[in-house]
Write an enzyme that holds these catalytic residues in place. Sequence first.
Site, mmCIF file in Angstrom:
data_model
loop_
_atom_site.group_PDB
_atom_site.id
_atom_site.type_symbol
_atom_site.label_atom_id
_atom_site.label_comp_id
_atom_site.label_asym_id
_atom_site.label_seq_id
_atom_site.Cartn_x
_atom_site.Cartn_y
_atom_site.Cartn_z
ATOM 1 N N HIS A 64 -1.708 -6.454 21.667
ATOM 2 C CA HIS A 64 -0.379 -7.323 21.671
ATOM 3 C C HIS A 64 -0.227 -7.826 23.127
ATOM 4 O O HIS A 64 -0.572 -7.348 23.905
ATOM 5 C CB HIS A 64 0.823 -6.405 21.480
ATOM 6 C CG HIS A 64 1.001 -6.308 20.030
ATOM 7 N ND1 HIS A 64 1.084 -7.347 19.206
ATOM 8 C CD2 HIS A 64 1.237 -5.315 19.037
ATOM 9 C CE1 HIS A 64 1.285 -7.126 17.710
ATOM 10 N NE2 HIS A 64 1.415 -5.480 17.964
ATOM 11 N N CYS A 66 -1.467 -12.911 21.912
ATOM 12 C CA CYS A 66 -0.692 -13.998 21.687
ATOM 13 C C CYS A 66 -0.204 -14.376 23.124
ATOM 14 O O CYS A 66 -0.260 -13.640 23.879
ATOM 15 C CB CYS A 66 0.558 -13.715 21.078
ATOM 16 S SG CYS A 66 0.574 -13.381 19.331
#
Length: 363
Positions: free
Chosen positions: A181, A237
């Site tokens: 993440h 991301c």
Amino acid sequence: MDSRRCKCQWCGMKMAAPIGAQTISCPRCQSVTQLQPARNNGFANFPTANNNMSPGFPAYPARPGRMNPNANNFQPQQFNMSPQINYMRPPQVHGRKRAVLCGITYRGHPKSLKGSINDVLSMRYFLVEKLGFPNSSVIVLTEDEKDPYKYPTKANIRSALRWLVHGSQPGDSLVFHYSGHGTRVRDFDGDEIDGHDESLCPVDFETEGRILDDEINSTIVRPLPRGAVLHGIIDTCFSGTSLDLPFMCRINRAGNFMWEDHRISYYKGTRGGTAISISACDDHQNSGDTTSFTGVAMGALTYSFIQTLEQEPKLTYGRLLMSMHYKIHEAQKGMGLNGTNETQEPQLSSSEQFDIHSKMVAI
């Protein structure tokens, strides 16, 4: 016959070895793994694959992808781990080719990632078997590692990154691969064009905090000496400028490109070495896992990167970037990335500007 579980030290495949066996041959890559005597290592309370996170673990965004860029108000997470902080013991081997590979799935959470560890195992196999990286000079940090010093905590990731560049010399090839993440947080020192710092999320980020791009840059980019090359492969991301490099390459589908200068307050370059980042998407985009390539969950960036270099061992950075674009777009048209059709455009940034259609990829 009684057996115990072990993993191939080369490709990471899980195997069952007979009790008392000293070696085992991997059915996937045919390499031989030396087995350690079974013993209780004294870390019974360290998190394992069955570790249950507390019910208060904060919700991720509704999209089944990576993390929310505005996720600054998460509540602390209680991990079932020993209160003693373990700092990674770096290996003594310091080859001319070294790599740190970090994959985090955030197990126990509804929005956990399925492909991060697959990404790391595939990258290790590719670097060792195809590019000649010594296995002993590759540090792997995942939740599957039994050594607590290789669990992907903030302290261990920091230690591994320091090891990666320590003593680097001209001719060294260094790789930092991250799959997990990532988030954006407000930039407080005025060195970001978009007003946000990019960050990585260690497994214990809820209690220990994120690792900002400022820190990544100061740890593995600025110390890089002349003649050394660092490649960051960042599968998360909001990762376009995760290494905080001064130049960002913008390329269209026709292959025309230009470099954006992201220097604002001061130059975040190297001591003469070359740092190149290949990231999953732009700073405002999401990235995702997908099963559309092989049927097994993998990060779209990691798979397309490895697949392109395996198919074309000698290619330019421009060719690499355009091929990765094509592969990811094909995946999006098929099964999609995590069930979505959101745009994901791989990005290239660097400590220096160059002609991407003539400079050859050299790792």
